[in-house]
Write a protein that holds these residues in place. Structure first.
Motif, mmCIF file in Angstrom:
data_model
loop_
_atom_site.group_PDB
_atom_site.id
_atom_site.type_symbol
_atom_site.label_atom_id
_atom_site.label_comp_id
_atom_site.label_asym_id
_atom_site.label_seq_id
_atom_site.Cartn_x
_atom_site.Cartn_y
_atom_site.Cartn_z
ATOM 1 N N LEU A 142 0.849 -1.197 0.000
ATOM 2 C CA LEU A 142 0.000 0.000 0.000
ATOM 3 C C LEU A 142 0.884 1.246 0.000
ATOM 4 O O LEU A 142 1.796 1.359 0.794
ATOM 5 N N ALA A 143 0.603 2.159 -0.924
ATOM 6 C CA ALA A 143 1.416 3.375 -1.014
ATOM 7 C C ALA A 143 0.501 4.584 -1.191
ATOM 8 O O ALA A 143 0.758 5.448 -2.023
ATOM 9 N N GLY A 182 -2.229 5.046 -2.618
ATOM 10 C CA GLY A 182 -2.745 5.262 -3.968
ATOM 11 C C GLY A 182 -1.732 5.835 -4.949
ATOM 12 O O GLY A 182 -2.077 6.170 -6.072
ATOM 13 N N LYS A 183 -0.460 5.948 -4.517
ATOM 14 C CA LYS A 183 0.534 6.569 -5.398
ATOM 15 C C LYS A 183 1.509 5.545 -5.976
ATOM 16 O O LYS A 183 2.446 5.901 -6.695
ATOM 17 N N GLY A 184 1.330 4.282 -5.657
ATOM 18 C CA GLY A 184 2.326 3.255 -5.984
ATOM 19 C C GLY A 184 2.350 2.744 -7.414
ATOM 20 O O GLY A 184 3.153 1.879 -7.727
ATOM 21 N N VAL A 185 1.470 3.275 -8.292
ATOM 22 C CA VAL A 185 1.474 2.811 -9.678
ATOM 23 C C VAL A 185 2.074 3.893 -10.572
ATOM 24 O O VAL A 185 1.641 5.038 -10.543
ATOM 25 N N LEU A 186 3.093 3.512 -11.345
ATOM 26 C CA LEU A 186 3.733 4.475 -12.240
ATOM 27 C C LEU A 186 3.649 3.949 -13.664
ATOM 28 O O LEU A 186 3.888 2.771 -13.907
ATOM 29 N N ILE A 187 3.297 4.838 -14.588
ATOM 30 C CA ILE A 187 3.239 4.426 -15.987
ATOM 31 C C ILE A 187 4.346 5.183 -16.712
ATOM 32 O O ILE A 187 4.258 6.395 -16.902
ATOM 33 N N ALA A 188 5.418 4.447 -17.037
ATOM 34 C CA ALA A 188 6.601 5.080 -17.638
ATOM 35 C C ALA A 188 6.441 5.085 -19.150
ATOM 36 O O ALA A 188 6.154 4.058 -19.766
ATOM 37 N N ALA A 189 6.656 6.274 -19.751
ATOM 38 C CA ALA A 189 6.439 6.425 -21.193
ATOM 39 C C ALA A 189 7.567 5.780 -21.996
ATOM 40 O O ALA A 189 7.368 5.379 -23.139
ATOM 41 N N THR A 190 8.762 5.697 -21.410
ATOM 42 C CA THR A 190 9.905 5.122 -22.139
ATOM 43 C C THR A 190 10.568 4.049 -21.283
ATOM 44 O O THR A 190 10.384 4.009 -20.066
ATOM 45 N N GLU A 250 12.849 4.409 -12.738
ATOM 46 C CA GLU A 250 11.809 4.267 -11.706
ATOM 47 C C GLU A 250 11.963 2.957 -10.939
ATOM 48 O O GLU A 250 11.821 2.923 -9.719
ATOM 49 N N LEU A 251 12.261 1.876 -11.681
ATOM 50 C CA LEU A 251 12.392 0.574 -11.018
ATOM 51 C C LEU A 251 13.537 0.632 -10.007
ATOM 52 O O LEU A 251 13.408 0.158 -8.872
ATOM 53 N N THR A 252 14.638 1.253 -10.418
ATOM 54 C CA THR A 252 15.796 1.372 -9.533
ATOM 55 C C THR A 252 15.434 2.215 -8.308
ATOM 56 O O THR A 252 15.739 1.849 -7.175
ATOM 57 N N GLU A 253 14.733 3.306 -8.564
ATOM 58 C CA GLU A 253 14.368 4.191 -7.450
ATOM 59 C C GLU A 253 13.395 3.494 -6.480
ATOM 60 O O GLU A 253 13.473 3.666 -5.265
ATOM 61 N N MET A 254 12.478 2.703 -7.049
ATOM 62 C CA MET A 254 11.493 2.027 -6.201
ATOM 63 C C MET A 254 12.165 0.951 -5.345
ATOM 64 O O MET A 254 11.941 0.881 -4.137
ATOM 65 N N ILE A 255 13.014 0.129 -5.966
ATOM 66 C CA ILE A 255 13.601 -0.989 -5.221
ATOM 67 C C ILE A 255 14.846 -0.554 -4.443
ATOM 68 O O ILE A 255 14.884 -0.668 -3.216
ATOM 69 N N ALA A 256 15.834 -0.015 -5.169
ATOM 70 C CA ALA A 256 17.101 0.326 -4.492
ATOM 71 C C ALA A 256 16.951 1.608 -3.679
ATOM 72 O O ALA A 256 17.513 1.737 -2.583
ATOM 73 N N GLY A 257 16.164 2.572 -4.194
ATOM 74 C CA GLY A 257 16.020 3.862 -3.505
ATOM 75 C C GLY A 257 14.852 3.892 -2.532
ATOM 76 O O GLY A 257 14.571 4.931 -1.940
ATOM 77 N N ALA A 258 14.156 2.773 -2.380
ATOM 78 C CA ALA A 258 13.012 2.666 -1.461
ATOM 79 C C ALA A 258 12.055 3.846 -1.615
ATOM 80 O O ALA A 258 11.618 4.459 -0.637
ATOM 81 N N LYS A 259 11.696 4.155 -2.876
ATOM 82 C CA LYS A 259 10.824 5.308 -3.159
ATOM 83 C C LYS A 259 9.543 5.294 -2.325
ATOM 84 O O LYS A 259 9.092 6.339 -1.869
ATOM 85 N N PHE A 260 8.943 4.113 -2.163
ATOM 86 C CA PHE A 260 7.735 4.020 -1.328
ATOM 87 C C PHE A 260 8.017 3.181 -0.083
ATOM 88 O O PHE A 260 7.146 2.461 0.417
ATOM 89 N N GLY A 261 9.262 3.274 0.405
ATOM 90 C CA GLY A 261 9.652 2.525 1.603
ATOM 91 C C GLY A 261 9.541 1.031 1.372
ATOM 92 O O GLY A 261 9.807 0.536 0.269
ATOM 93 N N GLU A 262 9.074 0.332 2.419
ATOM 94 C CA GLU A 262 8.922 -1.131 2.369
ATOM 95 C C GLU A 262 7.945 -1.541 1.257
ATOM 96 O O GLU A 262 8.082 -2.623 0.666
ATOM 97 N N ALA A 263 6.973 -0.668 0.951
ATOM 98 C CA ALA A 263 5.940 -1.000 -0.045
ATOM 99 C C ALA A 263 6.532 -1.259 -1.427
ATOM 100 O O ALA A 263 5.961 -2.003 -2.224
#
Ligand code: AMP
Ligand code: GLY
Length: 434
Positions: free
Chosen positions: A163-164, A166-174, A181-194
């Motif tokens: 749960l984030a 309602g902000k946890g879904v990203l639609i990347a154009a390229t 984004e994937l790197t930021e989400m996983i390695a950078g913990a963009k949404f923390g544990e989520a």
């Protein structure tokens, strides 16, 4: 007091939550001849019109337990996902005096259909439910995830597992944006544990709609479906919000499409819950995409939507409390949920700046002048008898009409009678159907 099978004696009911959804639930439940006392925790000035607000937090299960015992509550209807994902159903099963209380909402595992995107995708794959193709990645296989993105046709859909807000879904154009984004989400913990785990899925092009059912885990009954307008700006532009308005029913959701939804989505979901021994007594909200007449699941929610509830409750004609009692008794299969033929629309009045930063405490005037719509409170507060804004989404103005155009026009007419500084609403709710 509720005595069990075939005894529809009066019940004391508690609704958990404090938004427009809970005001709409309180409005509907208060109309039931089966409802004796109605409590809402923590509630808002709108719910206070129909019952007694109690300042207890939705995630403080001990305090809820005390309240249930003190007020002799027979049924608890859980509005938001948080307490469900945190296991309120299981808490009620474990604590002796609470076991006889009807709790409307799934078990902790059932709520994972919303609480974990990876869990939901695995569930759908296992039970042959129509959904977009996907893979899941975490810190251990991040490099594989980056390589996987290279094989995908943009846009690429990335979903934080947990749960984030309602902000946890990203639609990347390229692909480049998707990899960053994937790197930021996983390695950078963009949404923390989520976002320690991320689902990457195929992009589906179509029209979104929401289908709601009530289920006892074996049987289900359809509730009115709806379409939510999630973007802040007219023409579906700008940032995502919790929802800026809703209409029901949708002309394109005809019998043929609903038959496919039942066969390919609802029935296998209920059977899947049974096969997996998941206890689920509550609402399921299917977020669907209509791709050229074929329905796909985009997301499951383990609760009703907000502002969808503000049109769904208007269109349920029969006694919701009676249906909820039948659900508890495993007799939902015998229930006939009567749906109003009329269309319903709700338009959200928001604070200037929402979904970004916004100011609170603006005085709201004119609600009492509205006669032909129902004004549900989403984010308001009262002081010395006056009503003030207290959230991003402030009011949901809901109306009936013989069609969507008429219902939307009625809500707009009613909105003109209400005022607060900086009020903003979308004037194009239901635009495709007018
Ligand atoms: P969710 O938080 O799961 O509701 O997703 C937010 C929004 O992202 C949805 O309302 C859709 O507009 C969009 N979305 C999610 N999954 C997909 C997909 N597979 N294809 C296209 N859009 C999607
Ligand atoms: N209106 C979208 C939701 O409740 O999730």
């Amino acid at each position: 007091m509720y005595q069990g099978i075939f005894n529809f004696a009066l019940m004391n009911i508690l609704i958990l939550g404090s938004g427009g959804r809970e005001h709409a639930l309180a409005w509907k439940i208060r109309q039931s001849p089966l409802c004796e006392k109605l409590y809402i925790a923590p509630g808002n000035p709108g719910t206070a019109l129909h019952g007694e607000n109690i300042p207890v937090s939705i995630n403080n299960f001990e305090a809820i337990e005390q309240l249930v015992l003190e007020k002799n509550i027979n049924m608890v209807v859980v509005g938001p996902e948080d307490p469900l994902v945190n296991g309120i159903y299981n808490y009620f099963q474990l604590v002796e005096p609470l076991r006889n209380v009807i709790l409307i909402g799934p078990s902790k595992v059932g709520a994972m259909l919303e609480g974990s995107k990876a869990f939901a995708k695995q569930f759908m794959l296992r039970h042959g439910i129509s959904t977009a193709a996907y893979r899941e990645f975490n810190a251990a296989n991040l490099a594989e995830g980056l390589a996987y993105i290279e094989t995908q046709k943009p846009p690429v859909v990335l979903k934080a597992d947990g749960l984030a807000a309602g902000k946890g879904v990203l639609i990347a154009a390229t692909r480049g944006e998707a990899k960053a984004e994937l790197t930021e989400m996983i390695a950078g913990a963009k949404f923390g544990e989520a976002s320690a785990k991320v689902v990457i899925e195929e992009f589906l092009k179509g029209i979104e709609f929401s289908v709601f059912v009530l289920t006892d885990g074996v049987h289900y009954r359809l509730l009115p479906h709806a379409k939510d307008y999630k973007r802040i700006g007219e023409g579906d532009t700008g940032l995502n919000t919790g929802g800026m308005g809703c209409v029901s029913p949708l002309p394109f959701v005809n019998d043929g499409l609903m038959k496919k939804v039942e066969e390919r989505v609802i029935v296998p979901t209920i059977r899947g819950l049974q096969k997996d021994n998941v206890i689920y007594k509550g609402f399921i909200y299917f977020g669907l995409m209509n791709v050229n007449g074929e329905p796909f699941v985009i997301e499951y929610n383990c609760r009703l939507g907000d502002p969808e509830t503000e049109v769904v409750m208007l269109r349920i004609k029969s006694d919701l409390v009676k249906h909820l009692v039948a659900l508890e008794e495993g007799k939902l299969g015998e229930e006939d949920i009567e749906i109003d033929e009329r269309a319903a629309a709700t338009i959200v009045m928001a604070s200037s700046g929402y979904p970004g930063a916004y100011e609170k405490g603006k005085e709201i005037t004119g609600i009492e002048n509205v006669d032909d719509s129902i004004v549900f409170h989403c984010g308001t507060t009262t002081k010395n008898g006056e009503t003030f804004t207290n959230g991003g989404r402030v009011l949901a103005v809901s109306s009936f009409g013989k069609n969507i155009a008429e219902a939307v026009t009625q809500s707009k007419t009613s909105i003109k009678k209400i005022h607060f500084d900086g009020m903003y609403y979308r004037k194009d709710i239901g635009w495709e159907f007018q």
